[in-house]
Structure formats: C-alpha cells, structure tokens
Design a protein around this motif. Structure first.
Motif, PDB file in Angstrom:
ATOM      1  N   PHE A  11      44.913  43.273  36.192  1.00  0.00           N
ATOM      2  CA  PHE A  11      44.409  44.744  35.874  1.00  0.00           C
ATOM      3  C   PHE A  11      45.284  45.569  36.871  1.00  0.00           C
ATOM      4  O   PHE A  11      45.055  45.577  38.080  1.00  0.00           O
ATOM      5  CB  PHE A  11      42.911  44.866  36.204  1.00  0.00           C
ATOM      6  CG  PHE A  11      42.033  43.831  35.375  1.00  0.00           C
ATOM      7  CD1 PHE A  11      41.893  44.445  34.225  1.00  0.00           C
ATOM      8  CD2 PHE A  11      41.273  42.996  35.779  1.00  0.00           C
ATOM      9  CE1 PHE A  11      41.219  43.607  33.019  1.00  0.00           C
ATOM     10  CE2 PHE A  11      40.939  42.034  34.851  1.00  0.00           C
ATOM     11  CZ  PHE A  11      40.308  42.670  33.506  1.00  0.00           C
ATOM     12  N   LYS A  14      46.314  44.321  40.287  1.00  0.00           N
ATOM     13  CA  LYS A  14      45.785  43.467  40.957  1.00  0.00           C
ATOM     14  C   LYS A  14      45.653  42.306  40.104  1.00  0.00           C
ATOM     15  O   LYS A  14      45.296  42.349  39.038  1.00  0.00           O
ATOM     16  CB  LYS A  14      44.236  43.778  41.086  1.00  0.00           C
ATOM     17  CG  LYS A  14      43.179  43.000  41.916  1.00  0.00           C
ATOM     18  CD  LYS A  14      41.785  43.656  41.985  1.00  0.00           C
ATOM     19  CE  LYS A  14      40.799  42.751  42.365  1.00  0.00           C
ATOM     20  NZ  LYS A  14      40.917  42.283  43.610  1.00  0.00           N
ATOM     21  N   VAL A  16      44.244  38.816  38.978  1.00  0.00           N
ATOM     22  CA  VAL A  16      42.953  38.351  39.124  1.00  0.00           C
ATOM     23  C   VAL A  16      43.072  36.840  38.739  1.00  0.00           C
ATOM     24  O   VAL A  16      42.542  36.017  39.212  1.00  0.00           O
ATOM     25  CB  VAL A  16      41.899  39.028  38.046  1.00  0.00           C
ATOM     26  CG1 VAL A  16      40.435  38.510  38.011  1.00  0.00           C
ATOM     27  CG2 VAL A  16      41.752  40.456  38.487  1.00  0.00           C
ATOM     28  N   SER A  36      32.360  36.308  45.015  1.00  0.00           N
ATOM     29  CA  SER A  36      32.283  37.404  44.232  1.00  0.00           C
ATOM     30  C   SER A  36      33.491  38.242  43.991  1.00  0.00           C
ATOM     31  O   SER A  36      34.487  38.370  45.029  1.00  0.00           O
ATOM     32  CB  SER A  36      31.060  38.297  44.836  1.00  0.00           C
ATOM     33  OG  SER A  36      31.026  39.796  44.282  1.00  0.00           O
ATOM     34  N   GLY A  37      33.891  38.773  42.749  1.00  0.00           N
ATOM     35  CA  GLY A  37      35.040  39.474  42.640  1.00  0.00           C
ATOM     36  C   GLY A  37      36.309  38.419  42.547  1.00  0.00           C
ATOM     37  O   GLY A  37      37.319  38.928  42.433  1.00  0.00           O
ATOM     38  N   CYS A  38      36.153  37.072  42.402  1.00  0.00           N
ATOM     39  CA  CYS A  38      37.287  36.363  42.255  1.00  0.00           C
ATOM     40  C   CYS A  38      37.766  36.371  40.654  1.00  0.00           C
ATOM     41  O   CYS A  38      38.835  35.693  40.571  1.00  0.00           O
ATOM     42  CB  CYS A  38      37.098  34.916  42.788  1.00  0.00           C
ATOM     43  SG  CYS A  38      36.108  33.984  41.824  1.00  0.00           S
ATOM     44  N   GLY A  39      36.994  36.514  39.819  1.00  0.00           N
ATOM     45  CA  GLY A  39      37.573  36.683  38.593  1.00  0.00           C
ATOM     46  C   GLY A  39      36.849  35.546  37.519  1.00  0.00           C
ATOM     47  O   GLY A  39      37.151  35.556  36.413  1.00  0.00           O
ATOM     48  N   LYS A  40      35.533  35.197  37.924  1.00  0.00           N
ATOM     49  CA  LYS A  40      34.666  34.217  37.003  1.00  0.00           C
ATOM     50  C   LYS A  40      34.244  34.944  35.902  1.00  0.00           C
ATOM     51  O   LYS A  40      34.617  34.262  34.656  1.00  0.00           O
ATOM     52  CB  LYS A  40      33.549  33.792  37.963  1.00  0.00           C
ATOM     53  CG  LYS A  40      33.711  33.170  39.032  1.00  0.00           C
ATOM     54  CD  LYS A  40      32.610  32.787  39.903  1.00  0.00           C
ATOM     55  CE  LYS A  40      31.559  34.030  40.375  1.00  0.00           C
ATOM     56  NZ  LYS A  40      32.025  34.912  41.277  1.00  0.00           N
ATOM     57  N   SER A  41      33.902  36.337  36.011  1.00  0.00           N
ATOM     58  CA  SER A  41      33.384  36.753  34.753  1.00  0.00           C
ATOM     59  C   SER A  41      34.672  37.327  33.693  1.00  0.00           C
ATOM     60  O   SER A  41      34.505  37.055  32.504  1.00  0.00           O
ATOM     61  CB  SER A  41      32.665  38.268  34.884  1.00  0.00           C
ATOM     62  OG  SER A  41      31.577  38.288  35.837  1.00  0.00           O
ATOM     63  N   VAL A  42      35.673  37.557  34.139  1.00  0.00           N
ATOM     64  CA  VAL A  42      36.929  37.743  33.717  1.00  0.00           C
ATOM     65  C   VAL A  42      37.401  36.514  32.872  1.00  0.00           C
ATOM     66  O   VAL A  42      37.567  36.520  31.707  1.00  0.00           O
ATOM     67  CB  VAL A  42      38.135  38.292  34.614  1.00  0.00           C
ATOM     68  CG1 VAL A  42      39.343  38.238  33.676  1.00  0.00           C
ATOM     69  CG2 VAL A  42      37.665  39.604  35.066  1.00  0.00           C
ATOM     70  N   GLN A  85      26.564  39.324  32.418  1.00  0.00           N
ATOM     71  CA  GLN A  85      26.049  39.489  33.537  1.00  0.00           C
ATOM     72  C   GLN A  85      25.097  40.328  33.955  1.00  0.00           C
ATOM     73  O   GLN A  85      23.849  40.297  34.481  1.00  0.00           O
ATOM     74  CB  GLN A  85      27.092  39.592  34.678  1.00  0.00           C
ATOM     75  CG  GLN A  85      26.854  39.434  36.027  1.00  0.00           C
ATOM     76  CD  GLN A  85      28.153  39.413  37.193  1.00  0.00           C
ATOM     77  OE1 GLN A  85      29.126  39.508  36.617  1.00  0.00           O
ATOM     78  NE2 GLN A  85      27.982  39.412  38.429  1.00  0.00           N
ATOM     79  N   GLU A 167      26.118  34.130  35.554  1.00  0.00           N
ATOM     80  CA  GLU A 167      24.879  34.074  36.347  1.00  0.00           C
ATOM     81  C   GLU A 167      23.449  34.536  35.742  1.00  0.00           C
ATOM     82  O   GLU A 167      22.807  35.236  36.067  1.00  0.00           O
ATOM     83  CB  GLU A 167      25.388  35.242  37.399  1.00  0.00           C
ATOM     84  CG  GLU A 167      26.700  35.304  37.929  1.00  0.00           C
ATOM     85  CD  GLU A 167      26.765  36.165  39.216  1.00  0.00           C
ATOM     86  OE1 GLU A 167      26.084  36.571  39.682  1.00  0.00           O
ATOM     87  OE2 GLU A 167      28.165  36.159  39.527  1.00  0.00           O
ATOM     88  N   HIS A 200      26.470  31.714  41.615  1.00  0.00           N
ATOM     89  CA  HIS A 200      26.866  31.427  43.102  1.00  0.00           C
ATOM     90  C   HIS A 200      25.881  30.538  43.742  1.00  0.00           C
ATOM     91  O   HIS A 200      25.805  30.439  45.070  1.00  0.00           O
ATOM     92  CB  HIS A 200      26.680  32.729  43.915  1.00  0.00           C
ATOM     93  CG  HIS A 200      27.375  33.803  43.423  1.00  0.00           C
ATOM     94  ND1 HIS A 200      28.748  34.039  43.671  1.00  0.00           N
ATOM     95  CD2 HIS A 200      27.229  34.847  42.592  1.00  0.00           C
ATOM     96  CE1 HIS A 200      29.252  35.170  43.180  1.00  0.00           C
ATOM     97  NE2 HIS A 200      28.290  35.692  42.582  1.00  0.00           N
TER      98      HIS A 200
HETATM   99  N1  LIG Z   1      37.927  45.859  32.982  1.00  0.00           N
HETATM  100  C1  LIG Z   1      38.484  45.929  34.384  1.00  0.00           C
HETATM  101  N2  LIG Z   1      39.375  46.725  34.749  1.00  0.00           N
HETATM  102  C2  LIG Z   1      39.886  46.622  35.905  1.00  0.00           C
HETATM  103  N3  LIG Z   1      39.568  45.772  36.776  1.00  0.00           N
HETATM  104  C3  LIG Z   1      38.751  44.710  36.531  1.00  0.00           C
HETATM  105  C4  LIG Z   1      37.956  44.848  35.100  1.00  0.00           C
HETATM  106  N4  LIG Z   1      37.070  43.718  35.110  1.00  0.00           N
HETATM  107  C5  LIG Z   1      37.243  43.112  36.358  1.00  0.00           C
HETATM  108  N5  LIG Z   1      38.195  43.669  37.129  1.00  0.00           N
HETATM  109  C6  LIG Z   1      38.662  43.221  38.500  1.00  0.00           C
HETATM  110  O1  LIG Z   1      38.566  41.821  38.348  1.00  0.00           O
HETATM  111  C7  LIG Z   1      38.203  41.193  39.524  1.00  0.00           C
HETATM  112  C8  LIG Z   1      37.235  39.858  39.112  1.00  0.00           C
HETATM  113  O2  LIG Z   1      36.223  40.663  38.523  1.00  0.00           O
HETATM  114  P1  LIG Z   1      35.007  39.701  37.928  1.00  0.00           P
HETATM  115  O3  LIG Z   1      33.996  40.509  37.172  1.00  0.00           O
HETATM  116  O4  LIG Z   1      35.518  38.628  36.921  1.00  0.00           O
HETATM  117  O5  LIG Z   1      34.587  39.113  39.245  1.00  0.00           O
HETATM  118  P2  LIG Z   1      33.417  37.904  39.481  1.00  0.00           P
HETATM  119  O6  LIG Z   1      34.022  36.652  39.818  1.00  0.00           O
HETATM  120  O7  LIG Z   1      32.591  37.639  38.125  1.00  0.00           O
HETATM  121  O8  LIG Z   1      32.455  38.512  40.493  1.00  0.00           O
HETATM  122  P3  LIG Z   1      30.871  38.468  40.423  1.00  0.00           P
HETATM  123  O9  LIG Z   1      30.418  37.089  41.230  1.00  0.00           O
HETATM  124  O10 LIG Z   1      30.367  39.376  41.666  1.00  0.00           O
HETATM  125  O11 LIG Z   1      30.279  38.777  39.337  1.00  0.00           O
HETATM  126  C9  LIG Z   1      37.575  42.335  40.280  1.00  0.00           C
HETATM  127  O12 LIG Z   1      38.288  42.497  41.415  1.00  0.00           O
HETATM  128  C10 LIG Z   1      37.671  43.549  39.394  1.00  0.00           C
HETATM  129  O13 LIG Z   1      37.823  44.638  40.258  1.00  0.00           O
END
Ligand SMILES: Nc1ncnc2c1ncn2[C@@H]1O[C@H](COP(=O)(O)OP(=O)(O)OP(=O)(O)O)[C@@H](O)[C@H]1O
Ligand SMILES: [Mg+2]
Lengths: 253, 257
Positions: A11, A14, A16, A36-42, A85, A167, A200
C-alpha cells in the motif's frame, strides 16, 4: 481447496505481504497468528478477492481469482462466509434482518420467505452465539462484543463451505471466548466446514487449531500443528507465544 | 515552472481518470438493474425521495412563484402588459425553473444523503460484506434509488410547478384583481404541452444525475469520517453542476432547432 502462492501486496510505500505461500486444508481449521498490523486481515481479504494482489495468485479449486470476472467471483463467493474484524453489520437493518441476510439474498437475488420463519431462524442462530432478546434491536444499540457475535451469527446462518473469521474472540470476555471457540470447533467437526481463523488469542489458538501459521514481516515464518508450535525453536515464534517484550520481534516497526 | 506544468498534467490525468471511473460506475449501475429488487426493499427510498422532500419543495416553489409574479408585474406595468403575468410565469416555471429548482434542492437533500450513507457503508466494510455475500452493491444500493428517483422526481416537479403557479396567482390576483379563471385562461393560452413535457423530460434526466452522482461519491469514499464529509460535499457540488450543464444541453435540444 484454497491455495495462496507468492502473494505480494503493498500500500503506497508500505510492503505488507512479501511472498506469502499458504495452502488451506479442506475440513481443517487453520489459524493465522501474527503481530497487530502485520497484514493478517489483508491476507484474509485476498483469499476472497476483496483485495487484488500486486503479484502472486490465490486459487480456489485450481481456479485463480484473477481469472474470474465479477460474476464468476460472486458465484465463487457463495461458498464463503466472512466475519469482518469490525463486524460490518448493516446498520439500516435490525439485528434479525442482518442475521438472515445471507439466506434472503442467497446467490445475490432476493428470496421470499415467511417472516416468522426467518425470525425463528435468526433467534436460533443468535442463541448459538449466546445472544437473547436482541432480534429487534439495531446494530448501533449493541455493545462491541455483541456486534461481533451478531456478525458471527450472520456468518454461520447458511452453511458455507469455507468460513473466514477475522479475530472472532477479540473484545469478548473469557467465558464467551470459550463458547465461541467451541462453536468454531463444532461447526468444523459436525458440518465439515473449512475454517481460517485470524487471532491473537493464544488460548484460542491451542483450542481450535489443526494447523497454525505465523505471519511475520510479510511471510509465513512457521506452519505446523499446536504441539509442533509449542516445541518449535524459531525465536520469533517463541517470543510471540511466550509474550516476551524482548527478542527478535521489534515493536514499533 | 516545470513543476507547475507537471502539476497541471497530473491534475488533468486525474480528471480524465475520474471521468472514466464515473462512466464505468454508471454503466455498471444500469447493467445491474435486473432483477429489480422487491418493492419492500425500495419502499424506504420512495418514501425518502417523495414524502420527505415535499415540504422543502413546496416552500421553495411557493416563494419562487410569489417573487416572480411580483417582479414581473412591476416590470410589465411599464408596457401596460401586466395581464400576461400568468402566461409568462407558467412557461418559465414549467420549462425551466420548476425542474431546475426542484433538482437543485433534491441534489442538496438526496445526493448528499446517498453519498453519506454509502460512504459510511464503505468505510465500515458494509459494502465489502455485501460483496462477500455475493450481492451486487449496484443492484442492492443503487438500482432501488434510481427506480425511486425515476418515478418520484418528475412527480415532485409537477407538484413544484403547480405550487409555483398557484402562488403566483396569490400575488397577481391580489394586485391586479384578476379572477382565477381568467388567470388560468391566460396560462392556457401561452402554455403548450411541449413546455410541460420538456420540463418533465429534464426532470427525468436530473433524477438520474442526482442518484448516480451521490452513489458514485459514496461508493468510492476513502479515509474515515473526513472522507465521508468530503464525498458528501463533492456529491452536492458535482450534482449541481451536472444538472446545470445537462439543463443547457437539453434546452438546446428541445428549443434550439
Ligand atoms: N486499505 C488500505 N490502505 C492502505 N494501507 C492499508 C490498507 N489496509 C491495510 N493497510 C496496511 O496494511 C497493514 C496490515 O493491515 P492489517 O489490517 O492486515 O493488519 P492486521 O494484521 O490485521 O492487524 P490487527 O491484528 O491489528 O488487525 C497495516 O500496516 C495497514 O496500515
Ligand atoms: Mg486485522
């Protein structure tokens, strides 16, 4: 069978996902852990085609999502349920209308059912997630944990082939978490669903997982069963499951 | 200087991209029209567009009629032509002012409302949730509003025309002492069916602009509450401009030759 191969996603500047390989076994529960923020949801959103990868493929039964047009993608998604989430309940509808939404709009078309039947179905499903007398409330009137559970009820109301949970137990009390873990397990054993759980919550991981994957720095750094996870010597994994603040995982990255 | 030119170029490319995306969005919305969602699902939109818009439309139209006839009587008197006020008001209102005023008010009310609702759904992942459940968001969110607007906005326009003409009589009747029947005769003499029809066709076009623009900005909302605010403003401004531009072309089409 869901297969993820060499997935890259960035993104802006960054990075991911940095080459994620993952195969999700049929009829099993795969959990994905990571910071948190490592990209699991992505990653989870890539599996259902809500995000398009920069590089790499996601295939479902050997058909790549990239090869599907909008209609084919929608047809493919009828096999899926997804717990967001943040719940993503429709706030213009009441709780019971939300819960039965996947039945009423199955396959993307409106189906007509008796209202009583639908309400009864919603009531039963809400009971499974420990909710009573909330059918006629609006999502905005629910607490955070209740929203999560109502969304979970919506995800399990029809019998999909795959359920992806983002989650499911975050924000719930320990007892409710145990109930939800149990429900995830039961759906898997009784109905043979294939599940992917992002979490988590390490207790939850030990309780539900057949296979655990750890996402770190955009890659899968560990994959194996719960006993394998507990015995593994990977320092990153060790720090994560032992809840240490010192180790190879740097916070604030 | 080079920097300035580069900025211009990116702005222009961005604009072209937006136009392209808007066209695609519009195409997709009309292609997703079928199957038309059940009326129970569209009821809310019909209600919002018609009943809830009535008071403001009535108020503005009434003032429009009153003010126009005041102004006209004053001006027409200098030629001794004040008896024609009814006909002039009616033609102006039916051809132009009724449809455009109604559309401008509805752009403020509906485009903003639709953009805010869809924008909130976008940022809280509700649109993604629709996608996951195999529901086409264009069919579920946009089509019902297009249908409701298609029927209701021309109706509202007729209503606005009638109120404005009625209100104009209040002034004309009082100042000039004309009997209502005579006033009506005058209107009938000047107003032909093409005036009314062209106004209605305009309002059909405006109704689609109002919904599509609101939906477009809502659908592509990014970045939290601030993003929703921006989408809402953009929707109203863009819809208003597009209504005026469309009005120009439609007027040229109907009366230009
Ligand atoms: N639509 C988007 N546009 C820009 N950056 C994004 C977008 N979606 C996610 N990110 C970035 O991708 C990274 C991973 O996000 P993600 O939501 O997958 O984290 P996560 O592992 O699910 O964290 P958590 O456990 O806190 O939910 C984050 O750093 C976030 O800033
Ligand atoms: Mg997440």
């Amino acid at each position: 069978m869901i297969e993820v191969k060499g997935l890259y996603k960035r993104f802006h500047d960054k990075e991911v996902l940095n080459g994620v390989d993952l195969s999700i076994e049929e009829g099993k529960i795969t959990t994905i852990i990571g910071q948190s923020g490592c990209g699991k949801s992505v990653l989870l959103k890539h599996i259902v085609g809500l995000h398009r990868p920069d590089k790499g493929t996601v295939t479902i039964d050997d058909v790549s999502l990239a090869d599907m047009d909008d209609d084919a993608l929608r047809a493919c998604r009828t096999q899926f349920s997804y717990l967001f989430q943040g719940g993503a309940l429709f706030d213009s509808l009441s709780v019971w209308e939300n819960v039965v939404f996947p039945l009423v709009w199955a396959g993307g078309h409106h189906h007509h059912y008796e209202k009583d039947m639908l309400q009864e179905k919603a009531r039963q499903t809400l009971e499974l997630v420990g909710m009573h007398h909330v059918e006629n409330m609006k999502p905005s009137e629910l607490s955070g944990g209740m929203k999560k559970r109502a969304a979970l009820a919506r995800a399990i109301v029809h019998n999909p082939r795959y359920i992806l949970y983002d989650e499911p137990t975050t924000g719930l009390d320990p007892v409710m978490s145990a109930v939800i873990d149990d429900l995830i397990r039961r759906l898997n054993t009784e109905l043979g669903l294939t599940s992917v759980v992002v979490t988590h919550d390490m207790q939850s991981v030990s309780h539900v997982s057949d296979q655990v994957c750890m996402l770190y720095d955009g890659r899968i750094v560990f994959k194996g069963s719960v006993p394998e996870m507990n015995q593994n010597s990977n320092p990153i994994l060790k720090q994560f499951i032992k809840r240490k603040n010192k180790g190879p995982i740097l916070f604030g990255r | 200087m080079i920097y300035y030119q580069a900025m211009q170029v990116t702005k222009i490319t961005e604009f072209i991209q937006t136009v392209g995306r808007f066209s695609l969005f519009t195409g997709r919305s009309y292609r997703s029209f079928l199957p038309i969602p059940p009326f129970s699902h569209m009821f809310k939109d019909f209600y919002e567009i018609s009943v809830r818009s009535l008071p403001i439309i009535a108020l503005v139209s009434a003032f429009m009629g009153i003010i126009m006839s005041y102004q006209l009587i004053y001006e027409l008197r200098t030629f001794g032509a004040e008896m024609y006020v009814g006909g002039i008001v009616a033609v102006a209102v039916c051809r132009e002012l009724g449809p455009v005023f109604a559309a401008m008010i509805l752009a403020g009310r509906l485009s903003s409302g639709i953009a805010a609702e869809l924008g909130t759904m976008r940022i809280s992942e509700q649109i993604d949730a629709l996608e996951i459940m195999s529901v086409n968001p264009h069919n579920y969110l946009v089509a019902p509003r297009l249908v409701a607007a298609l029927f209701m906005i021309p109706l509202l326009t007729v209503f606005a025309d009638a109120i404005a003409i009625g209100a104009s009589y209040l002034v004309a009747g009082k100042i000039l002492n004309i009997h209502i029947l005579k006033y009506m005769d005058n209107i009938r003499f000047y107003l032909d069916s093409m005036d009314i029809l062209s106004g209605l066709l305009k309002s059909v076009a405006f109704s689609q602009i109002i919904v599509i623009v609101g939906s477009y900005f809502g659908y592509y909302t990014r970045g939290g509450a601030e993003g929703v605010g921006k989408s809402t403003t953009n929707a109203v401004v863009t819809a208003s401009i597009m209504i005026l531009v469309a009005d120009y072309f439609l007027t040229a089409l109907f009366f230009g030759g």
